[in-house]
Design a protein around this motif. Structure first.
Motif, mmCIF file in Angstrom:
data_model
loop_
_atom_site.group_PDB
_atom_site.id
_atom_site.type_symbol
_atom_site.label_atom_id
_atom_site.label_comp_id
_atom_site.label_asym_id
_atom_site.label_seq_id
_atom_site.Cartn_x
_atom_site.Cartn_y
_atom_site.Cartn_z
ATOM 1 N N LYS A 245 -9.468 40.214 -21.751
ATOM 2 C CA LYS A 245 -9.549 39.058 -22.641
ATOM 3 C C LYS A 245 -8.392 38.088 -22.400
ATOM 4 N N ARG A 246 -7.200 38.646 -22.194
ATOM 5 C CA ARG A 246 -6.037 37.780 -21.958
ATOM 6 C C ARG A 246 -6.208 37.002 -20.657
ATOM 7 N N ALA A 247 -6.759 37.648 -19.629
ATOM 8 C CA ALA A 247 -6.975 36.968 -18.353
ATOM 9 C C ALA A 247 -7.939 35.801 -18.522
ATOM 10 N N HIS A 248 -9.024 36.007 -19.268
ATOM 11 C CA HIS A 248 -9.987 34.931 -19.492
ATOM 12 C C HIS A 248 -9.415 33.858 -20.413
ATOM 13 N N LEU A 249 -8.585 34.259 -21.352
ATOM 14 C CA LEU A 249 -7.929 33.277 -22.221
ATOM 15 C C LEU A 249 -7.019 32.371 -21.399
ATOM 16 N N PRO A 263 2.246 28.873 -19.873
ATOM 17 C CA PRO A 263 3.428 29.660 -20.211
ATOM 18 C C PRO A 263 3.058 30.856 -21.086
ATOM 19 N N SER A 264 3.833 31.897 -21.026
ATOM 20 C CA SER A 264 3.570 33.083 -21.852
ATOM 21 C C SER A 264 3.578 32.723 -23.328
ATOM 22 N N ARG A 265 4.448 31.788 -23.704
ATOM 23 C CA ARG A 265 4.543 31.380 -25.106
ATOM 24 C C ARG A 265 3.212 30.809 -25.591
ATOM 25 N N THR A 266 2.573 29.970 -24.773
ATOM 26 C CA THR A 266 1.304 29.370 -25.170
ATOM 27 C C THR A 266 0.224 30.427 -25.312
ATOM 28 N N VAL A 267 0.172 31.362 -24.370
ATOM 29 C CA VAL A 267 -0.820 32.437 -24.432
ATOM 30 C C VAL A 267 -0.658 33.230 -25.726
#
Length: 290
Positions: A245-249, A263-267
């Motif tokens: 899910k994180r990869a598709h996000l 950026p990791s923060r945005t994710v």
């Protein structure tokens, strides 16, 4: 005596700008021991913006260096006896007129160090750039002469724009990876003079950083729209497991901002917004549990 030029006005006020932001002005230019140097000239039009950036980056020292104009340092015909007399006369006449700018600031640089990288901003006085172009125009066709500032700027802009148009370059998550993509391209960067090549690479990288920062600032300001878009994004909805899910996000938000690596923060912010939407009444049924 000519009136004070813009660069001279900047040079006079730089110590105050630096002091107001807790920086100490130092005369001179630090020497880079590696290629870890970034050219800010294309991204920042004014020296005061660079001073603000230096303070925001936690720099303590601001290196300022200026070059003073002297016609003795600028003679394209020195030692060349084969130049036609009319060309020599025109060049000498131009240099005599330029002598009115003697000891004026022709070039100015402002440099600071942050995170092990030198950040340099350079500016050339308009009259000096015009002088170089005028000298170049006077040179015979079979003479190398000076490459005009406009020609160099146009070549640099074309290369930078070409890099920014490459999806793989925009998607590269770090400066070393962007450099690798650029050098592997068919743009011919390796054929440029090395100073220009590094200038192109650093300018393009800086523009990606700035553009990505602006794009993700706008995206984070409208997380509700991002969450709504994810509700209709089937790869995300059909993925099972948090990693998938994180990869598709990441792919979804990257596409949404033009291909810049998120950026990791945005994710993390988007994931938190999804969790809140899932828990709310309006979010029931929109997102399958991870």
């Amino acid at each position: 005596m000519a009136s004070t030029t813009r660069l001279e006005e900047v040079l006079l006020i730089l110590p105050k700008w630096a002091a107001d932001r807790g920086l100490t002005k130092v005369s001179g230019v630090p020497k880079a021991r590696s290629c870890a140097a970034l050219d800010l000239s294309g991204a920042y039009a004014e020296a005061e913006d660079v001073v603000r950036l230096a303070a925001a980056a936690g720099a303590r020292l601001l290196y300022v260096d200026e070059e003073l104009f002297c016609t003795d340092d600028l003679d394209p015909l020195e030692g060349d006896d084969d130049v036609p007399a009319e060309v020599r006369g025109a060049v000498e006449q131009l240099l005599r007129r330029a002598a009115g700018f003697a000891n004026r600031v022709s070039q100015l640089s402002v440099t600071f160090s942050a995170d092990g990288v030198l950040h340099e901003w350079r500016a050339v006085a308009a009259w000096y750039s015009e002088l170089l172009d005028a000298l170049d125009a006077l040179m015979p066709d079979d003479e190398v002469g000076y490459v005009s500032a406009q020609e160099i700027a146009a070549q640099k802009k074309a290369m930078v724009d070409a890099l920014l148009a490459m999806p793989a370059y925009r998607a590269a998550p770090s400066e070393p990876k962007r450099r690798a993509v650029a050098m592997a391209s068919d743009l011919g960067l390796e054929d440029l003079e090395r100073p220009l090549m590094w200038d192109v690479l650093s300018t393009a990288s800086q523009r990606v950083i700035l553009a990505a920062g602006r794009a993700y600032d706008e995206l984070e300001a409208d997380l509700a729209s991002v969450v709504a878009g994810l509700a209709d994004y089937s790869p995300y909805q059909q993925a099972s497991g948090q990693t998938a899910k994180r990869a598709h996000l990441r792919d979804f938000v990257q596409r949404r901002v033009g291909g810049y690596a998120p950026p990791s923060r945005t994710v993390a912010l988007v994931e938190d917004a999804v969790k809140q939407a899932t828990r709310s009444a309006s979010g029931v049924g929109l997102f399958a549990p991870a």
